[in-house]
Every structure is written in structure tokens, then in C-alpha cells.
Design an enzyme around this catalytic site. Structure first.
Site, PDB file in Angstrom:
ATOM      1  N   TYR A 225       0.699  -1.439   0.159  1.00 37.93           N
ATOM      2  CA  TYR A 225      -0.054   0.106  -0.073  1.00 37.93           C
ATOM      3  C   TYR A 225       0.377   1.360  -0.104  1.00 37.93           C
ATOM      4  O   TYR A 225       0.647   2.305  -0.569  1.00 37.93           O
ATOM      5  CB  TYR A 225      -0.752   0.013   0.972  1.00 37.93           C
TER       6      TYR A 225
ATOM      7  N   LYS B 216       1.500   4.705  -2.902  1.00 31.95           N
ATOM      8  CA  LYS B 216       1.388   5.684  -3.430  1.00 31.95           C
ATOM      9  C   LYS B 216       2.609   6.548  -3.700  1.00 31.95           C
ATOM     10  O   LYS B 216       2.763   7.379  -4.421  1.00 31.95           O
ATOM     11  CB  LYS B 216       0.639   6.673  -1.902  1.00 31.95           C
TER      12      LYS B 216
END
Length: 345
Positions: free
Chosen positions: A214, A218
Site C-alpha cells: 500500500y 502511493k
């Protein structure tokens, strides 16, 4: 203009310093009284719930004339749209299908926007997820977190660029496209940074780490924007990343199966999370308050913030180029190189 690339890299440890300031010290920047989006059109992906829904509601509260709610489930999208229409009966609220795990769906959505929207003023690419277990998208061969949060998101962003350029207001500010990001990108350890090729290394189930995947999804957006900003003129389309911070009451952790983990996340959110309205205001700020000065920037706490410190290093420069080259190669089927050349920055 002083953008994120021009700022000195932050050396502040992410936890607890950055987290504490971002969650508790930063002051929201709401649109000025009297701000009106009358006559304007916005697209918000993942707008049936959580921050996407709240951002959509805030835009409609500023007299937005037309909203496209882009969702994977038309049924859930229509349920959300019904509430928005009831609250804002003068606005047109459309529900369009968009499955971010499917390249074909992303392309179809962009074609529809080009064909059916006469004007587009702002886009918030909010759709994203956190996967706690490894799951590969069979159609693309990629792990789902990377597919949704990075690959499909940047594909949609690039496909929309010439459409936004053509359909922006001729007499108003340039269209804005904001990709929802996360302060957690600054905490990414990026353990596979030396992999070459890099993107396929995220598809190895043996190396899957839910948290790092995750964070890295980003962080890759930081790297892509680092290059993209030089290829798109801010007078044509303003592109930025916006961090809503940790917010309570969202569905980001909907993949959590463990009852103790769900309870712990709920308790942590209640104690530290921003209200959804405040988190969503960061997204609205990125497309309403911010202008060309925010082009190519990472917005955090309603301010232009440096990218991850790794990007400013010699190793980071190499990886940025690798990410750019591999991403364009991955998306060659959609003609992204030609699109970027046509932007003519």
C-alpha cells in the site's frame, strides 16, 4: 512557482512527528465564502462511500452543476447518487461504471467522458483499496493493490489529460486533476527498490507485504508525477496529489476479515482519525482552492509538501526513471506515449 520538487526533502521522522502534525496541528482550508461552482462539471471516482462521497457532497454544496459518480457497482452508485440528488436537487448527478481492476473499463470510461461531457472542470481520482492478502488480477497479471492504486489510476489520469485540456472552461482557470495519495507514502520502506525490472516484483506472492504494498503504491504515484509534471503545462491541466490523512469512518479497510483487527482499527480511528468532512476537504482544496502553483505537487495538510525523501537521492533518480519507463511500457497498449507527446508542454 515553488513545487514539491523544489522544496528540500523532509528529514522529519514520519512517526510520530509528521503523523502528529498532520492529524492534529494542521488547519483545514475551506473554500472562501461565496465560492460557486455553478456551471461546472466534476468527476469523482469511488464516490459512493467514504471520502469520495463526502468530497462529492462538498462540491455539490458549492453549487456544482454536474457530477459524475464513477463506481464499480452501479447499484451502490445509484444509492449514493439518490442521497446526493435529494440534498442537491438542482444538480445533475450521473452514475457511470468504472472498474479500476480492468484496463478495458478504464479506457471505456475515458471514451465516455470524451463523448458525453461537454465540459469538465475537475477530476478527483479517489478510488483505491488496501489488500491484506495477495490477490492477482488475472486479466492484467498484477497484484490488485498495485493495479488499482497505481497502474489503473495513472492510466486513467493520462487518458483524461487531453480530454480535460479540450473541455476546460475557455475563460476560466485550467481544469484540475487530483489523485488521492497518502502521507504513508513518506513512510514507505520500498524494500524492492533495486529490482530491475521493478513493477513485476510487486506481483510475486512470496514477497507480498500488505502494508508495504500500500505504501509503495502511493510512493510510485510520487515518482510518476515527478516526471509527468514536466510533460503537461499547468495552463492546460493542473495535476497534483492530495493526502486526506487518516480518517475515521471510511471503507478503506473493508478487506479486513479479522474481528480483532477491525476492532483495533476502529478504536485507532476513533482516537486519532479526522472526521470524513475534514479529510475530504483536502481533496476539495486540491481542485477548488489550489491553482497552477500546485501543479506537480504533493499536497499534505492543505499545503505543498516535499515528496518522499528517497526521490531526491541519486538512487531515487534512477528508480524514478525506471518507474516512468516501465509504466509507459506497461500502458503502451493505450497509446499513452502519444497522448503525452500531444500535450506539448
Amino acid at each position: 512557482m515553488v513545487g514539491s520538487k523544489d522544496l528540500p526533502p523532509s528529514t522529519t521522522p514520519f512517526f510520530p512527528n509528521v503523523f502528529f502534525r498532520n492529524q492534529f496541528r494542521a488547519k483545514p482550508q475551506w473554500p472562501a465564502p461565496g465560492t460557486s461552482l455553478s456551471g461546472q462539471t466534476a468527476i469523482v471516482t469511488g464516490a459512493n462511500t467514504g471520502l469520495g462521497y463526502e468530497a462529492a457532497a462538498q462540491l455539490l454544496g458549492l453549487q456544482l452543476s454536474r457530477l459524475v459518480v464513477a463506481v464499480r457497482s452501479l447499484e451502490r452508485g445509484e444509492a449514493a447518487a439518490a442521497k446526493l440528488r435529494q440534498l442537491h436537487p438542482k444538480a445533475t448527478v450521473d452514475v457511470w461504471e468504472l472498474d479500476m481492476s480492468s484496463y478495458a473499463s478504464v479506457q471505456a470510461f475515458a471514451r465516455r467522458a470524451d463523448a458525453q461531457l461537454q465540459r469538465i472542470d475537475m477530476v478527483i481520482l479517489n478510488a483505491g483499496l488496501v489488500r491484506l492478502a495477495f490477490h492477482k488480477i488475472e486479466a492484467t497479471g498484477h497484484e490488485e493493490t498495485m493495479q488499482v492504486n497505481y497502474l489503473s489510476t495513472v492510466l486513467l489520469a493520462v487518458l483524461l489529460l487531453p480530454i480535460l485540456k479540450a473541455k476546460g472552461s475557455p475563460n476560466g482557470p485550467p481544469p484540475r486533476l487530483s489523485i488521492v495519495n497518502a502521507a504513508l507514502s513518506l513512510a514507505a520502506k520500498f524494500p524492492n527498490r533495486a529490482a530491475n525490472p521493478l513493477l513485476p516484483s510487486f506481483d510475486d506472492p512470496a514477497a507480498f507485504d500488505a502494508r508495504e504494498h500500500y505504501h509503495s503504491s502511493k510512493l510510485l504515484a510520487h515518482m510518476f508525477l515527478w516526471q509527468l509534471a514536466d510533460r503537461v503545462a499547468p495552463a492546460d491541466v493542473v495535476v497534483n496529489l492530495a493526502d486526506p490523512a487518516w480518517c475515521k469512518g471510511t471503507d478503506l479497510g473493508r478487506d479486513v476479515q479479522s474481528a480483532p483487527m477491525r476492532a483495533a482499527a476502529k478504536l485507532f480511528g476513533a482516537a486519532t482519525g479526522r472526521p470524513k468532512a475534514v479529510g475530504a476537504s483536502c481533496l476539495v482544496d486540491a481542485v477548488v482552492n489550489k491553482g497552477q502553483e500546485s501543479h506537480g505537487c504533493f499536497l499534505m495538510s492543505w499545503q505543498i509538501h516535499p515528496f518522499s525523501a528517497f526521490l531526491y537521492t541519486p538512487e531515487g533518480a534512477v528508480v524514478i526513471q525506471r518507474v516512468w519507463d516501465e509504466t509507459l511500457a506497461e500502458l503502451d497498449f493505450a497509446g499513452v506515449r502519444g497522448i503525452l507527446e500531444s500535450m506539448g508542454a
